[in-house]
Write a protein that holds these residues in place. Structure first.
Motif, PDB file in Angstrom:
ATOM      1  N   LEU A  74     -20.092 -27.900  16.250  1.00 26.23           N
ATOM      2  CA  LEU A  74     -19.091 -27.907  15.171  1.00 26.23           C
ATOM      3  C   LEU A  74     -19.641 -27.265  13.913  1.00 26.23           C
ATOM      4  N   LEU A  75     -20.892 -27.517  13.607  1.00 24.32           N
ATOM      5  CA  LEU A  75     -21.522 -26.928  12.431  1.00 24.32           C
ATOM      6  C   LEU A  75     -21.553 -25.411  12.565  1.00 24.32           C
ATOM      7  N   TYR A  76     -21.941 -24.924  13.713  1.00 22.39           N
ATOM      8  CA  TYR A  76     -22.005 -23.482  13.950  1.00 22.39           C
ATOM      9  C   TYR A  76     -20.624 -22.861  13.865  1.00 22.39           C
ATOM     10  N   THR A  77     -19.644 -23.479  14.496  1.00 24.08           N
ATOM     11  CA  THR A  77     -18.281 -22.958  14.480  1.00 24.08           C
ATOM     12  C   THR A  77     -17.726 -22.907  13.065  1.00 24.08           C
ATOM     13  N   GLY A  78     -18.039 -23.878  12.240  1.00 21.74           N
ATOM     14  CA  GLY A  78     -17.547 -23.918  10.871  1.00 21.74           C
ATOM     15  C   GLY A  78     -18.075 -22.786  10.015  1.00 21.74           C
ATOM     16  N   ASN A  79     -19.233 -22.238  10.339  1.00 15.62           N
ATOM     17  CA  ASN A  79     -19.828 -21.176   9.546  1.00 15.62           C
ATOM     18  C   ASN A  79     -19.435 -19.785  10.015  1.00 15.62           C
ATOM     19  N   VAL A  80     -18.758 -19.682  11.138  1.00 17.49           N
ATOM     20  CA  VAL A  80     -18.419 -18.381  11.677  1.00 17.49           C
ATOM     21  C   VAL A  80     -17.334 -17.700  10.852  1.00 17.49           C
ATOM     22  N   SER A  81     -16.372 -18.428  10.406  1.00 15.20           N
ATOM     23  CA  SER A  81     -15.246 -17.856   9.694  1.00 15.20           C
ATOM     24  C   SER A  81     -15.391 -18.066   8.183  1.00 15.20           C
ATOM     25  N   ALA A  82     -15.371 -16.975   7.473  1.00 13.46           N
ATOM     26  CA  ALA A  82     -15.469 -17.035   6.015  1.00 13.46           C
ATOM     27  C   ALA A  82     -14.243 -16.367   5.416  1.00 13.46           C
ATOM     28  N   ASP A  83     -13.898 -16.761   4.214  1.00 11.57           N
ATOM     29  CA  ASP A  83     -12.795 -16.112   3.525  1.00 11.57           C
ATOM     30  C   ASP A  83     -13.274 -14.809   2.921  1.00 11.57           C
ATOM     31  N   VAL A  84     -12.341 -13.893   2.776  1.00 15.16           N
ATOM     32  CA  VAL A  84     -12.601 -12.598   2.168  1.00 15.16           C
ATOM     33  C   VAL A  84     -11.528 -12.379   1.113  1.00 15.16           C
ATOM     34  N   ALA A  85     -11.943 -12.009  -0.090  1.00 14.00           N
ATOM     35  CA  ALA A  85     -10.994 -11.713  -1.164  1.00 14.00           C
ATOM     36  C   ALA A  85     -10.912 -10.205  -1.361  1.00 14.00           C
ATOM     37  N   VAL A  86      -9.706  -9.684  -1.463  1.00 11.93           N
ATOM     38  CA  VAL A  86      -9.486  -8.272  -1.783  1.00 11.93           C
ATOM     39  C   VAL A  86      -9.129  -8.230  -3.262  1.00 11.93           C
ATOM     40  N   VAL A  87      -9.854  -7.397  -4.003  1.00 10.27           N
ATOM     41  CA  VAL A  87      -9.703  -7.379  -5.463  1.00 10.27           C
ATOM     42  C   VAL A  87      -9.474  -5.969  -5.989  1.00 10.27           C
ATOM     43  N   VAL A  88      -8.786  -5.910  -7.133  1.00  7.70           N
ATOM     44  CA  VAL A  88      -8.557  -4.658  -7.861  1.00  7.70           C
ATOM     45  C   VAL A  88      -8.817  -4.932  -9.338  1.00  7.70           C
ATOM     46  N   HIS A  89      -8.788  -3.878 -10.114  1.00  8.10           N
ATOM     47  CA  HIS A  89      -8.916  -4.007 -11.572  1.00  8.10           C
ATOM     48  C   HIS A  89      -7.692  -4.783 -12.087  1.00  8.10           C
ATOM     49  N   PRO A  90      -7.870  -5.635 -13.091  1.00 12.30           N
ATOM     50  CA  PRO A  90      -6.744  -6.437 -13.597  1.00 12.30           C
ATOM     51  C   PRO A  90      -5.537  -5.616 -14.070  1.00 12.30           C
ATOM     52  N   SER A  91      -5.753  -4.376 -14.481  1.00 13.30           N
ATOM     53  CA  SER A  91      -4.636  -3.554 -14.962  1.00 13.30           C
ATOM     54  C   SER A  91      -3.826  -2.920 -13.839  1.00 13.30           C
ATOM     55  N   ASN A  92      -4.291  -3.039 -12.603  1.00 15.26           N
ATOM     56  CA  ASN A  92      -3.593  -2.433 -11.469  1.00 15.26           C
ATOM     57  C   ASN A  92      -2.379  -3.291 -11.121  1.00 15.26           C
ATOM     58  N   ASN A  93      -1.190  -2.707 -11.307  1.00 14.42           N
ATOM     59  CA  ASN A  93       0.045  -3.438 -11.046  1.00 14.42           C
ATOM     60  C   ASN A  93       0.737  -2.984  -9.760  1.00 14.42           C
ATOM     61  N   SER A  94      -0.022  -2.393  -8.866  1.00 11.49           N
ATOM     62  CA  SER A  94       0.524  -1.918  -7.586  1.00 11.49           C
ATOM     63  C   SER A  94       0.891  -3.087  -6.685  1.00 11.49           C
ATOM     64  N   GLU A  95       1.673  -2.762  -5.656  1.00  3.97           N
ATOM     65  CA  GLU A  95       2.072  -3.764  -4.668  1.00  3.97           C
ATOM     66  C   GLU A  95       1.040  -3.801  -3.551  1.00  3.97           C
ATOM     67  N   PHE A  96       0.750  -4.995  -3.056  1.00  2.00           N
ATOM     68  CA  PHE A  96      -0.224  -5.160  -1.987  1.00  2.00           C
ATOM     69  C   PHE A  96       0.277  -6.157  -0.962  1.00  2.00           C
ATOM     70  N   ASP A  97       0.047  -5.830   0.298  1.00  2.00           N
ATOM     71  CA  ASP A  97       0.221  -6.772   1.395  1.00  2.00           C
ATOM     72  C   ASP A  97      -0.810  -6.381   2.457  1.00  2.00           C
ATOM     73  N   GLU A  98      -0.851  -7.110   3.536  1.00  3.21           N
ATOM     74  CA  GLU A  98      -1.875  -6.860   4.557  1.00  3.21           C
ATOM     75  C   GLU A  98      -1.784  -5.446   5.127  1.00  3.21           C
ATOM     76  N   THR A  99      -0.580  -4.952   5.348  1.00  2.00           N
ATOM     77  CA  THR A  99      -0.401  -3.612   5.900  1.00  2.00           C
ATOM     78  C   THR A  99      -0.905  -2.549   4.928  1.00  2.00           C
ATOM     79  N   ILE A 100      -0.573  -2.677   3.672  1.00  2.00           N
ATOM     80  CA  ILE A 100      -1.029  -1.710   2.663  1.00  2.00           C
ATOM     81  C   ILE A 100      -2.549  -1.729   2.556  1.00  2.00           C
ATOM     82  N   ILE A 101      -3.124  -2.914   2.559  1.00  2.51           N
ATOM     83  CA  ILE A 101      -4.579  -3.036   2.454  1.00  2.51           C
ATOM     84  C   ILE A 101      -5.255  -2.417   3.673  1.00  2.51           C
ATOM     85  N   LYS A 102      -4.720  -2.673   4.854  1.00  2.00           N
ATOM     86  CA  LYS A 102      -5.281  -2.103   6.083  1.00  2.00           C
ATOM     87  C   LYS A 102      -5.213  -0.580   6.050  1.00  2.00           C
ATOM     88  N   LYS A 103      -4.050  -0.026   5.702  1.00  2.38           N
ATOM     89  CA  LYS A 103      -3.900   1.435   5.628  1.00  2.38           C
ATOM     90  C   LYS A 103      -4.841   2.032   4.591  1.00  2.38           C
TER      91      LYS A 103
END
Length: 145
Positions: free
Chosen positions: A20-49
């Motif tokens: 259980l300890l090993y399994t718990g460490n396998v998956s981590a969160d990932v944050a996708v970030v931009v500059h605060p002034s960027n007002n573009s639209e983002f979703d998973e498809t846009i980020i992937k492309k």
């Protein structure tokens, strides 16, 4: 046989706990970030492309600068698996082909999430992914996976 079962009963809780300890460490969160002034639209498809070089600009019309971590970094492996849908070796092979044909440039690889944070915070056209634990007000989180 009875002795084997007794030994197994003693060892099994430890084995389960370690699993259980090993399994718990396998998956981590990932944050996708931009500059605060960027007002573009983002979703998973846009980020992937964007991170596959299929989209070279944000919805606001500005060109993208891709920032990532080393291909061996756990965060990169999670990003590739969760967002791109490929292993890190598959992503590397993909970018080798794109680079060879002159159709794009892979993300700039930095050595730490802190460096990705600094790079995105200092460039309005940058998009990057990093460990969410280092995120501060210098960037805007557009997605977490």
């Amino acid at each position: 046989m009875k002795r084997f079962k007794q030994s197994l009963q003693k060892v099994m809780p430890l084995f389960i706990s370690l699993s259980l300890l090993y399994t718990g460490n396998v998956s981590a969160d990932v944050a996708v970030v931009v500059h605060p002034s960027n007002n573009s639209e983002f979703d998973e498809t846009i980020i992937k492309k964007t991170f596959l070089g299929k989209s070279k600009s944000f919805s606001n019309g500005k060109s993208t600068i891709l920032i990532g971590l080393s291909s061996t970094d756990d965060i990169t492996q999670e990003f590739n698996r969760k967002v791109i849908g490929k292993s890190s070796s598959q992503v590397k092979a993909y970018w080798s082909k794109i680079l060879f044909t002159g159709k794009g440039t892979p993300p700039q690889e930095l050595d730490s999430s802190a460096l990705v944070l600094q790079a995105v915070a200092s460039n309005q056209d940058a998009i990057g992914y990093l460990d969410p634990s280092v995120v501060d007000d210098s960037v805007k989180v557009v997605a977490t996976f």
